[in-house]
Design a protein around this motif. Sequence first.
Motif, PDB file in Angstrom:
ATOM      1  N   UNK A  23      10.328  11.542 -23.406  1.00 18.38           N
ATOM      2  CA  UNK A  23      11.232  12.113 -24.399  1.00 18.38           C
ATOM      3  C   UNK A  23      11.331  13.620 -24.341  1.00 18.38           C
ATOM      4  N   UNK A  24      10.473  14.244 -23.546  1.00 17.33           N
ATOM      5  CA  UNK A  24      10.402  15.701 -23.653  1.00 17.33           C
ATOM      6  C   UNK A  24      10.833  16.425 -22.366  1.00 17.33           C
ATOM      7  N   UNK A  25      11.110  17.703 -22.547  1.00 11.92           N
ATOM      8  CA  UNK A  25      11.578  18.529 -21.428  1.00 11.92           C
ATOM      9  C   UNK A  25      10.482  19.451 -20.901  1.00 11.92           C
ATOM     10  N   UNK A  51       9.045  17.844 -15.074  1.00  9.45           N
ATOM     11  CA  UNK A  51       9.174  18.539 -16.363  1.00  9.45           C
ATOM     12  C   UNK A  51       8.856  20.011 -16.139  1.00  9.45           C
ATOM     13  N   UNK A  52       9.387  20.854 -17.000  1.00  9.83           N
ATOM     14  CA  UNK A  52       8.968  22.260 -16.957  1.00  9.83           C
ATOM     15  C   UNK A  52       7.532  22.328 -17.461  1.00  9.83           C
ATOM     16  N   UNK A 103      11.114  28.575 -19.753  1.00 10.05           N
ATOM     17  CA  UNK A 103      10.931  27.255 -19.128  1.00 10.05           C
ATOM     18  C   UNK A 103      12.171  26.389 -19.275  1.00 10.05           C
ATOM     19  N   UNK A 104      12.898  26.629 -20.345  1.00 10.00           N
ATOM     20  CA  UNK A 104      14.042  25.762 -20.648  1.00 10.00           C
ATOM     21  C   UNK A 104      15.369  26.287 -20.112  1.00 10.00           C
ATOM     22  N   UNK A 105      15.359  27.467 -19.580  1.00  7.62           N
ATOM     23  CA  UNK A 105      16.624  28.113 -19.221  1.00  7.62           C
ATOM     24  C   UNK A 105      17.478  27.225 -18.315  1.00  7.62           C
ATOM     25  N   UNK A 106      16.834  26.677 -17.284  1.00  2.00           N
ATOM     26  CA  UNK A 106      17.575  25.836 -16.329  1.00  2.00           C
ATOM     27  C   UNK A 106      18.188  24.620 -17.007  1.00  2.00           C
ATOM     28  N   UNK A 107      17.372  24.025 -17.857  1.00  3.81           N
ATOM     29  CA  UNK A 107      17.824  22.808 -18.528  1.00  3.81           C
ATOM     30  C   UNK A 107      19.016  23.092 -19.450  1.00  3.81           C
ATOM     31  N   UNK A 108      18.910  24.205 -20.176  1.00  7.23           N
ATOM     32  CA  UNK A 108      20.006  24.569 -21.087  1.00  7.23           C
ATOM     33  C   UNK A 108      21.286  24.816 -20.296  1.00  7.23           C
ATOM     34  N   UNK A 109      21.111  25.443 -19.149  1.00  7.39           N
ATOM     35  CA  UNK A 109      22.245  25.754 -18.280  1.00  7.39           C
ATOM     36  C   UNK A 109      22.903  24.451 -17.786  1.00  7.39           C
ATOM     37  N   UNK A 121      15.809  21.603 -26.984  1.00 11.88           N
ATOM     38  CA  UNK A 121      14.855  21.289 -25.938  1.00 11.88           C
ATOM     39  C   UNK A 121      13.599  20.762 -26.615  1.00 11.88           C
ATOM     40  N   UNK A 122      12.979  19.758 -25.995  1.00  9.15           N
ATOM     41  CA  UNK A 122      11.808  19.165 -26.650  1.00  9.15           C
ATOM     42  C   UNK A 122      10.533  19.455 -25.878  1.00  9.15           C
ATOM     43  N   UNK A 123       9.536  19.886 -26.622  1.00  9.23           N
ATOM     44  CA  UNK A 123       8.268  20.262 -25.993  1.00  9.23           C
ATOM     45  C   UNK A 123       7.124  19.436 -26.570  1.00  9.23           C
TER      46      UNK A 123
END
Length: 280
Positions: A23-25, A51-52, A103-109, A121-123
């Motif tokens: 469930x998490x990023x 995952x990041x 860590x999430x930048x790529x995913x958000x992009x 984003x879920x951590x």
Amino acid sequence: MHFQWYPGHMTKAKRTMQEDIRLIDVVIELVDARIPHSSKNPDIDQLAANKSRILLLNKSDMADPASLDPWIRTYTGKGYLALAINAKKKNELKKVNALIQEACREKMERDRKRGILNRPVRAMIVGIPNVGKSTFINSFAGKACTKTGNKPGVTKGKQWIRLNKQVELLDTPGILWPKFEDQVVGQHLAFVGAIRDELIQSMDLALDLIEFLTESYPGTLEQYYHVDESADSAELLCQLAKNRGCIAKGNETDYDKAAFLLLDDFRNARIGRITIEKPE
Ligand code: G4P
């Protein structure tokens, strides 16, 4: 000294974590800054593949300050975003937010390109028992954060803590089991108290710790307990017992009490800031 420990409930913990990790990023892994190698379970690499990854060297207030940067460089070289923290110090944790964003930048992009907007984003926090997961979650997320969960679009039964507009944190940490096929790893975990004391021989452990300290941090025991470091470890423990009034019935030296005292002083960094493991 021989350690054998694999509690059955860890199998269940692993299964739960496998489900949660889907469930998490971002996986935020806590290790003990005094033993950054032994407090890290290598199986997490498989569990968290794709995952990041953020790695936090926690309890850095008890570790040798000179050891922190080399460890950060080591883990950065392995692809982590790494940082030394003290989970008890709320103010020092602001930097973690910046790491999560990074860590999430790529995913958000990626989301943005697919037209998915404002999906948080879920951590998730993971680490072995006693490494400071709950302390970190309390200090970092605080009580003021909104808890979400059990509503449409949120997995049933999971509680998420909203950190800010972009990030949600799973409120239950993932428990990793310490892994020690290697006896040295077991010894290091025992030094910092990551293995329950009833499973270990305190006296042997204290003697091992004396050997380590006289070799790697010469002068430390002498200064703190006024003992003679040129003595062998058993004699040194005897001196420590006498200096600290560890006397049993019949005026006998109470070695067990002395061993416990030394381990307790070490684990609470009263002896000083000491790191057991240096990066290779
Ligand atoms: P866990 O969820 O991973 O099992 O660990 P938890 O947060 O319960 O922390 C275990 C112990 O480590 C706690 O001490 C906690 O206060 C301490 N701790 C956590 N992070 C740090 C840190 O960065 N520095 C220091 N010095 N200690 C830390 P305790 O003695 O079990 O509880 P308490 O007496 O503090 O309440």
